[in-house]
Structures are given as C-alpha cells and as structure tokens.
Design a protein around this motif. Structure first.
Motif, short mmCIF file in Angstrom:
data_model
loop_
_atom_site.label_atom_id
_atom_site.label_comp_id
_atom_site.label_asym_id
_atom_site.label_seq_id
_atom_site.Cartn_x
_atom_site.Cartn_y
_atom_site.Cartn_z
N ASP A 101 0.83 -1.20 0.00
CA ASP A 101 0.00 0.00 0.00
C ASP A 101 0.86 1.26 0.00
O ASP A 101 0.53 2.24 -0.68
CB ASP A 101 -0.93 -0.01 1.21
CG ASP A 101 -1.94 1.11 1.17
OD1 ASP A 101 -2.51 1.38 0.09
OD2 ASP A 101 -2.16 1.76 2.21
N THR A 105 -0.34 2.26 -3.32
CA THR A 105 -1.63 2.83 -2.90
C THR A 105 -2.79 1.93 -3.34
O THR A 105 -3.43 2.14 -4.38
CB THR A 105 -1.83 4.25 -3.47
OG1 THR A 105 -0.68 5.05 -3.19
CG2 THR A 105 -3.04 4.91 -2.84
N LEU A 106 -3.06 0.91 -2.55
CA LEU A 106 -4.10 -0.07 -2.85
C LEU A 106 -5.48 0.49 -2.55
O LEU A 106 -5.63 1.48 -1.84
CB LEU A 106 -3.86 -1.34 -2.03
CG LEU A 106 -2.47 -1.99 -2.17
CD1 LEU A 106 -2.37 -3.18 -1.24
CD2 LEU A 106 -2.21 -2.41 -3.61
N LYS A 111 -7.74 -3.65 0.96
CA LYS A 111 -7.07 -3.61 2.27
C LYS A 111 -7.99 -4.15 3.37
O LYS A 111 -7.56 -4.90 4.24
CB LYS A 111 -6.64 -2.17 2.58
CG LYS A 111 -5.51 -1.66 1.71
CD LYS A 111 -4.97 -0.33 2.19
CE LYS A 111 -5.96 0.78 1.97
NZ LYS A 111 -5.40 2.10 2.34
N ASP A 226 1.28 3.06 6.21
CA ASP A 226 0.32 2.02 6.57
C ASP A 226 1.03 0.77 7.08
O ASP A 226 0.46 0.01 7.87
CB ASP A 226 -0.55 1.66 5.36
CG ASP A 226 -1.72 2.61 5.18
OD1 ASP A 226 -1.68 3.69 5.82
OD2 ASP A 226 -2.64 2.29 4.43
#
Length: 370
Positions: A101, A105-106, A111, A226
């Motif tokens: 992530d 950037t999922l 997530k 994260d």
C-alpha cells in the motif's frame, strides 16, 4: 501496592525490560536502512492535498523498522504458543499489505478484505473474545458468554482497532507516540494481572516504537506509513484480546477501550461524521481530531502534545482501574468526563472545518502558520 511490590521484586521485570531495550535498539539501528529502501522502492509520501501536514516528499515505509525491532525481540525472548503464532502470522500479512500500500496505494476494499483475513487467522488460532463483562449493573449475570459470536466479535474488534490507529496517523510522531503510551499501559496492566508473556510482547512493541520515534517526531525524517500504523493497531488489538478480555474479566468491557480510547473515539467520530454527510465511511477527509487541532491554531508539536496527554490520561485510568478497588468507578468517571470535555471543545466549540477562510488555505500556508 502489594501488586506493585511483587512486580518490582520479580525476575520477570528484567525479561520485560530486555524485550523493550532489544526492540528499541534494533528499530533505532535499522530505521536509516529502511529509509533508504523506501526511497529506492518509491514508498514516498508526496503532499498532494490539504490532509497532508508536510510540504515536501518524505519516505513512508518506516513501519518496517518497527516491525523488525518487534519481531526480533519477540522471537528471541517470548515463548510462542498457538495464539501467538497466529498473531504473528496475521501481523506478517498486515505488514506485507502495508508495504504494497505504501508503494502502490491499494484500494480500501482490498485492504479491508486482507485485514479481515489476518484477523480471522489470529482469531482461529485462539485469540478470541469469549467472555465480556456485563455493563448492566442490575443484571444477575456478571458476564456475557459470547459462544459462537466469539470469532466474529473478535474479528470486528481487531479490524476496527487496526484501522483506528491508521486513521490517527496524520501528524509527525502522533500514531507512534500514542501507540507507545497505549502499549506501555497494556504492559503495566499485564504485569499487574501476572500475564508475563503479554507484558513481554507489549514491551517489544513499545520498545520498537521508542526506537523509531527520534526519526518520526516533528520535523519527521520518515513516516511509518500504513506498514506501521496498521501493524501497531493489529498487535495491540490482538494482545488486548489475549491479555485484557481474558485475564481480567471483571473490567474487560472498560479497560481495552480506555487504553485505546483516542484512536477508537476518532474512528467512531469519523464514521458518524461521514455517514451523516452521505459519504463513504472509508473515504479520507480532513476532519480528524489532529486536523481540527491544527485548524484551531496549534502547531504540529502542540497538537501532538495535547493528544499525548489525552492518551496518557486514558492509559493511566486503565492502569489504576485495574489496580485499585474503591477508586475504580470514581477514576473512570473522572477520566471519561475530562475526555468528553476536551472532545466537546475540539469538535463542537471550534468546528473550524466549516469556516470558509480555513477551506481556502493551502497546505503550504498551513505549514507557514505552524
């Protein structure tokens, strides 16, 4: 005082201190290496909206250093039974998810799904909330036996706390410092109730955070991302299941919420705020408690300091609530009353989000005002 005397005279305290120091040293030493790795892998936070409080790109995969310090101390010092093995496996999944992530950037849905899987693994390994104190003082039954609801309730708790800690990670040193305070509170409570293995795990977590803090305090050289915030939330949620909900059932309904009070309050307020506006509850916004403190005129350091104090008050309340007898109810009421008063001032009396002049400010202007 008797319990405190036992702790100070016990050999267990030395193992707990060793876990804390070992995790802190490893985290401190590997953070510069993780910083270089973050840059090479493209895990860099670029300020692109008003939610960001920094003015230039900063590496954001620092949570890997916290994880390495923690896992090293735990593997060296802590006996690993099935519940702890499940916790560590779930934590590895959370960390891997966080790394991807921070780089790519999922999506929030992906997530959330992976977090549920990780929490389910921990729950099936034996980390379950099986019994809760009954908050109804007039009931003849002092506890609730959850039965088949144990696993879903545990998964909800772990996922909720995981995301709660993630959501408060908005200022330099905030999530790391609050997690240190919460971990230390859980550590002391675990010692008070003779849960030495829980105390050692929490000492490792607190130590790993302490080792990372010098690089994360304002002005931050690296963010935990994260990778770190979800990892910290996952471990604290899982260990609260092992330590607080199981060991001290008489106050199990209250203590975990006090120890993790700040992130839990923030995530609850965020969900209610977004739903009331017809927004997706998972959608990021600039209405968290730390944003509001900044809009009230506090600098980053001042805002973080205020939230440290609130977290410490709640953590201390949880400790004294566990250790004392007649003072429990009075202390609980005093702590919640003080927290409610502060929350009232922040969220109601100074709702600066609705001020047009604040919405016109750019991120750079906010940075200059600090």
């Amino acid at each position: 005082m008797g319990n405190i005397g036992k702790i100070l005279n016990s050999q267990d305290i030395w193992y707990v201190l060793l876990a804390l120091v070992l995790a802190a040293v490893v985290s401190l030493l590997v953070t510069p290496l993780v910083k270089m790795l973050s840059v090479k892998m493209g895990a860099v936070d670029v300020p692109k909206d008003s939610r960001r409080m920094h003015a230039h790109p900063i590496p954001r995969m620092g949570g890997l250093a916290i994880f390495l310090g923690f896992i090293f101390a735990v593997l060296v010092l802590v006996p690993l039974n099935t519940p702890k093995q499940g916790m560590l496996l779930g934590a590895v999944i959370i960390v891997v998810l966080g790394i991807f992530d921070d780089i790519y950037t999922l999506s929030a849905k992906l997530k959330f799904l992976v977090q549920i899987v990780a929490a389910l693994i921990a729950a099936l390994a034996g980390n379950q909330i099986e019994v809760l104190s009954n908050p109804n003082f007039f009931s003849d039954n002092p506890v609730w036996n959850l039965g088949i609801l144990a696993i879903p309730v545990t998964v909800i708790w772990i996922v909720a706390v995981t995301n709660a800690v993630n959501l408060i990670d908005g200022l330099d040193g905030l999530a790391c410092g609050v997690s240190t305070i919460s971990s230390a509170s859980m550590l002391i409570i675990a010692l008070l109730v003779s849960a030495t293995d829980v105390a050692m795990v929490m000492a490792a977590l607190a130590g790993a955070c302490i080792g990372f803090l010098p690089y994360n305090l304002n002005p931050a050289k690296i963010f935990m991302g994260d990778t770190g915030s979800t990892f910290l939330g996952f471990i604290m949620a899982t260990m609260s299941v092992q330590g607080m909900f199981k060991v001290y059932n008489i106050i199990s309904f209250v203590v975990p919420f006090l120890m993790l009070g700040l992130p839990i309050f923030d995530v609850c307020f965020a969900v209610v705020r977004r739903l009331s506006k017809g927004q997706n509850p998972m959608r990021p916004d600039r209405g968290h408690v730390h944003h509001r403190l900044i809009d009230m005129g506090f600098s980053q350091k001042q805002a973080v300091g205020v939230l440290y104090v609130i977290s410490a008050i709640l953590g201390l309340s949880a400790v004294v609530l566990t250790a004392s007898g007649a003072l429990r109810a009075m202390l609980f009421l005093a702590a919640t009353g003080m927290t409610a008063l502060i929350a009232w001032q922040i969220f109601l009396s100074h709702d600066s989000q609705d001020k047009p002049e604040d919405r016109k400010k750019t991120d750079g202007e906010r940075k200059e005002n600090e």
